[in-house]
Structures are given as C-alpha cells and as structure tokens.
Design a protein around this motif. Structure first.
Motif, PDB file in Angstrom:
ATOM      1  N   LYS A   1       1.195 -43.185 -36.013  1.00  0.00           N
ATOM      2  CA  LYS A   1       1.707 -42.774 -34.703  1.00  0.00           C
ATOM      3  C   LYS A   1       2.424 -43.916 -34.003  1.00  0.00           C
ATOM      4  O   LYS A   1       3.500 -43.736 -33.405  1.00  0.00           O
ATOM      5  N   LYS A   2       1.851 -45.101 -34.072  1.00  0.00           N
ATOM      6  CA  LYS A   2       2.430 -46.253 -33.371  1.00  0.00           C
ATOM      7  C   LYS A   2       3.789 -46.654 -33.934  1.00  0.00           C
ATOM      8  O   LYS A   2       4.723 -46.958 -33.188  1.00  0.00           O
ATOM      9  N   ILE A   3       3.903 -46.683 -35.249  1.00  0.00           N
ATOM     10  CA  ILE A   3       5.192 -47.092 -35.806  1.00  0.00           C
ATOM     11  C   ILE A   3       6.225 -45.982 -35.695  1.00  0.00           C
ATOM     12  O   ILE A   3       7.437 -46.247 -35.654  1.00  0.00           O
ATOM     13  N   ASN A   4       5.768 -44.723 -35.585  1.00  0.00           N
ATOM     14  CA  ASN A   4       6.697 -43.611 -35.379  1.00  0.00           C
ATOM     15  C   ASN A   4       7.320 -43.666 -33.996  1.00  0.00           C
ATOM     16  O   ASN A   4       8.428 -43.155 -33.776  1.00  0.00           O
ATOM     17  N   THR A   5       6.632 -44.289 -33.041  1.00  0.00           N
ATOM     18  CA  THR A   5       7.142 -44.404 -31.672  1.00  0.00           C
ATOM     19  C   THR A   5       7.604 -45.819 -31.347  1.00  0.00           C
ATOM     20  O   THR A   5       7.819 -46.166 -30.188  1.00  0.00           O
ATOM     21  N   ASP A   6       7.749 -46.633 -32.381  1.00  0.00           N
ATOM     22  CA  ASP A   6       8.290 -47.992 -32.249  1.00  0.00           C
ATOM     23  C   ASP A   6       7.501 -48.859 -31.268  1.00  0.00           C
ATOM     24  O   ASP A   6       8.089 -49.662 -30.530  1.00  0.00           O
ATOM     25  N   GLU A   7       6.204 -48.725 -31.261  1.00  0.00           N
ATOM     26  CA  GLU A   7       5.377 -49.516 -30.342  1.00  0.00           C
ATOM     27  C   GLU A   7       4.995 -50.861 -30.950  1.00  0.00           C
ATOM     28  O   GLU A   7       4.831 -51.003 -32.154  1.00  0.00           O
ATOM     29  N   GLU A   8       4.839 -51.827 -30.077  1.00  0.00           N
ATOM     30  CA  GLU A   8       4.419 -53.160 -30.502  1.00  0.00           C
ATOM     31  C   GLU A   8       2.918 -53.354 -30.280  1.00  0.00           C
ATOM     32  O   GLU A   8       2.352 -52.751 -29.375  1.00  0.00           O
ATOM     33  N   PRO A   9       2.282 -54.199 -31.093  1.00  0.00           N
ATOM     34  CA  PRO A   9       2.860 -55.073 -32.117  1.00  0.00           C
ATOM     35  C   PRO A   9       3.031 -54.427 -33.491  1.00  0.00           C
ATOM     36  O   PRO A   9       3.416 -55.115 -34.441  1.00  0.00           O
ATOM     37  N   TRP A  10       2.750 -53.124 -33.587  1.00  0.00           N
ATOM     38  CA  TRP A  10       2.771 -52.475 -34.892  1.00  0.00           C
ATOM     39  C   TRP A  10       4.165 -52.422 -35.493  1.00  0.00           C
ATOM     40  O   TRP A  10       4.326 -52.587 -36.714  1.00  0.00           O
ATOM     41  N   GLN A  11       5.181 -52.197 -34.638  1.00  0.00           N
ATOM     42  CA  GLN A  11       6.535 -52.091 -35.174  1.00  0.00           C
ATOM     43  C   GLN A  11       6.993 -53.403 -35.812  1.00  0.00           C
ATOM     44  O   GLN A  11       7.556 -53.408 -36.908  1.00  0.00           O
ATOM     45  N   SER A  12       6.741 -54.518 -35.153  1.00  0.00           N
ATOM     46  CA  SER A  12       7.120 -55.807 -35.737  1.00  0.00           C
ATOM     47  C   SER A  12       6.367 -56.073 -37.027  1.00  0.00           C
ATOM     48  O   SER A  12       6.925 -56.605 -37.998  1.00  0.00           O
ATOM     49  N   ALA A  13       5.079 -55.715 -37.042  1.00  0.00           N
ATOM     50  CA  ALA A  13       4.279 -55.900 -38.244  1.00  0.00           C
ATOM     51  C   ALA A  13       4.762 -55.005 -39.384  1.00  0.00           C
ATOM     52  O   ALA A  13       4.787 -55.418 -40.555  1.00  0.00           O
TER      53      ALA A  13
END
Length: 410
Positions: A68-80
């Motif tokens: 869910k987090k990377i689908n919505t481009d949220e940090e810090p998950w997107q950078s990771a």
C-alpha cells in the motif's frame, strides 16, 4: 556490495498468480501508476506445526502494508523500494555461482564461494521481494533459479568460518524460499523438496549447534537467526523451540544489565572466571546497562549481534511468541547506548580505553519498529540514528529492512 573480508565474521492465497509479466528485458518497476492492482499476500497456517506462512522475518500483513505504501509513493518506503530496484541484486541477469564445498577461513580468507554464496542469497531474497511487490513472474523464477542452483550442488561449509558463513547465507536464503513457497505456484515440487533437504541437512545442523565461548556472540545470534527461519520454513517445531531457548541464553550473555550482578553472564554452558569474562568482553572491566560483549571490538560486529537478535525475535513474534518482551530491557538499553555514541556522544575514558570504533550496522529498523512503532517506547537516540540512515541496504544476513519494517503497522 557485500565485502568478502568481514568477520572474526501446503500453501496460501493466490497460488495461481503467474501472470503480469512485462516484455522480456524490461524489469517491472512499479509505482502508483501501475495499470493492474497487485494482489495482496494471503497467509496460511500449517495444521501440523501451527506456523503462520509466510512467516520468516516478514508476514503477509507486513508485506501488504508495504504494498500500500509504495503504491501511494509514501516515504520512507518509496525511497527504499527504489533503492532495492536499482540494486545490482535486483538484476534479472544475475547468475548464481554455486559450489559443492564453500570454504571460508577467518575474515573469509580463503574465500572459496563465501562471498558468492552470501551475495546469491541476498539476490534470491531481493528477487522474492520484487515478485511479491510487482507480480512479475520473472522475479520469482530468478529467485527459484538461484535457490535451485545451490540446492543442486551444495554439500558443506568448511574451515574456521564455516558456521558463521552458514548463518549468513542460511538466514537470507530461507527468507527467499519462504516467500516463494507461500506466494508462487511455479516452484517445481521436486526442486522445492531438494531445497528443503538442503536447509535440513546442510544448514540446520550447523547453525543450531552453537559455537564455543571464544567466538564472538554475534556468531551464535546470526546462526540462531538462520536456525529460526529454517525451522519455520520446514515446519519443524522442535528446532524452532530449541533455537528460541538458545537465543534466551545467548542474549543474556551478549548485552549486560546491572541486574546480572557485577559481571556479565557467561555464554550458556560455560563457567568463566572474572579474568576470562573481562577478556571475552574486550578487556572492559566496568559494566553498564546496554554494554555489549563486542562494544570494545567495534560497533559493526555489535550491530550484527543486535540485528540478529531482533531477527529471531521478529520471526518469533510473527509465530506468536514474544521474545521481544523477554529481551526488552537488554535490547532497548543496547540500542540507546550504542546509537548515542554513534551519533557523537563523548566517549567516557573508562569505556574501552576511551576509544571506540564506531560504524553501527545494519540500521536497527526491525528492533526500532517493534519497540517504538508497535509498543510506543520512546527511544530518541535510536530514532535519530535510524531516520538519518535510511534506506537501509543489504549485506551478509540482512537486506531492505527500511522497506519491509519501517513504520509498519503490523
């Protein structure tokens, strides 16, 4: 990149999901603009062992949170997530380099397959995560390819670093195997059986056996990390219980608390004199809450020990056993003690002769996640250190822990 010379050093959910590939040669890099929704990970519980799958270091709920987090481009998950995708371990051109005998001496000298095995394990886990988060079957197939290559030929680990090498590689290989086994239908049953045999006969007897007192405590903790994961993968409740019991004794001998008395606890099964204890703790004669057996050696190996201890506790937590509660005071004291010094607190003259070799690694995302996110404990030094060093990368027996555990609601 991994460095060769470090050391004393029936299934669940949507198993039919093999579709969703991109054109050959174009790795699937997925973000919020992905056209097809990615299926969530389902969990299952083995009727014999009672283990939840997937359940080695990461659970279905945790993976779905990250999805869910990377689908919505949220940090810090997107950078990771981007760091993982850009890593050399994520390349579909990766080729496994298996050997029948992996020979590793101290500091991986000689290095006959040591670096290759550890790096292949990281690559197998990296591709397993890529499969889970993209549903591009090529990543699952690449992870299987690596696991199959090693299970076909590997017979033993030899020389002085054999047990640690088995810990490093076994811990990471089994995380990949657990994810693939319980999320992907394409692993041929005979190859899966062969991998299970490799874990049971080549890795498990070594990593659950323990080491003598003159080996640094991070060895035992890393080996127990591997043993705990392998036990879950194999649905071996007896091995799991044995590994957790060994963890309890080793953590007590790795991190000091004043309630231990004037001296740290000896490793399980050992009777050490005061002189031997001081020698084992790097010549340190004054002991304070949170000091670790390897603090005076260096913070790198200390970080390895603390990370491995957290890995065991995390897998146990997923499987319904709260080692975190048992080890709370030791682990939180050690995290704050070392993070503070890593951030630049003055080194007192009585500590390790007034000189420390810092470089705490890996970033303690998993322990911090549990105590701060799940349990709400205030760990200011650890928080500052963790947030300043994201996203956490891969090496030896750890990989992509900012992605999998940072701020995770589960």
């Amino acid at each position: 990149m991994l460095v060769a010379g470090a050391v004393l050093t029936v299934t669940c959910g949507f198993l039919a999901a093999k579709a969703g590939t991109t054109p050959l040669g174009e790795p699937a890099v997925w973000g919020s603009g992905h056209a097809m929704p990615i299926p969530q990970v389902s969990s299952s519980r083995d009727s014999h062992s009672g283990f939840l799958h997937p359940g080695v270091l990461v659970s279905a709920a945790q993976l779905n949170f990250v999805l869910k987090k990377i689908n919505t481009d949220e940090e810090p998950w997107q950078s990771a997530w981007l760091a993982l995708q850009r890593s050399r371990y994520a390349q579909l051109t990766w080729r496994a380099r298996p050997l029948a005998t992996v020979e590793c001496g101290f500091y991986s000298r000689p290095d006959r397959g040591c670096t290759d095995e550890a790096e292949d394990a990281v690559a197998a886990y990296t591709h397993a995560l890529l499969w889970v988060f993209t549903r591009d079957a090529r990543y699952a197939e690449k992870s299987i390819e690596i696991l199959d290559a090693w299970s076909e030929v590997l017979k033993e680990h030899t020389n002085s670093n054999a047990s640690l090498q088995a810990g490093w590689s076994g811990a990471t290989f089994v995380r990949a195997a657990e994810l693939i086994k319980h999320t992907y239908s394409g692993w041929p049953p005979d190859r899966l059986t062969r991998a299970e045999r490799m874990f049971r006969t080549v890795f498990l007897p070594v990593v659950i056996g323990g080491v003598n007192r003159y080996k640094a405590g991070n060895w035992d903790l890393i080996m127990l990390d591997a043993a705990t994961g392998i036990a879950v993968f194999l649905d071996d409740r007896a091995a799991f219980d044995k590994a957790l019991d060994k963890w309890r004794g080793r953590l007590r001998a790795y991190v000091y608390l004043s309630t231990d008395g004037p001296l740290p606890k000896a490793p399980p099964g050992e009777a050490l004199t005061k002189r031997q204890i001081i020698e084992y703790w790097g010549g340190q004669g004054r002991f304070v809450d949170g000091l670790a057996q390897e603090t005076c050696r260096d913070f790198l190996h200390t970080g390895w020990g603390l990370a491995a201890a957290a890995h065991v506790a995390e897998t146990a937590w997923i499987q319904g056993q709260d080692l975190y509660a048992e080890g709370r005071e030791r682990l939180t004291e050690a995290l704050e003690f070392h993070a503070g010094l890593e951030l630049g607190k003055p080194v007192p003259p009585w500590l390790c002769g007034g000189t420390l070799q810092t470089g705490l690694a890996p970033v303690p995302e998993i322990a911090y996640h549990h105590y701060a996110t799940r349990m709400g404990y205030n760990l200011p030094e650890t928080k500052e250190f963790v947030q300043a060093n994201r996203p956490a990368g891969p090496a030896f027996f750890f990989a992509w822990e900012t992605l999998t555990h940072a701020g995770n609601a589960y």
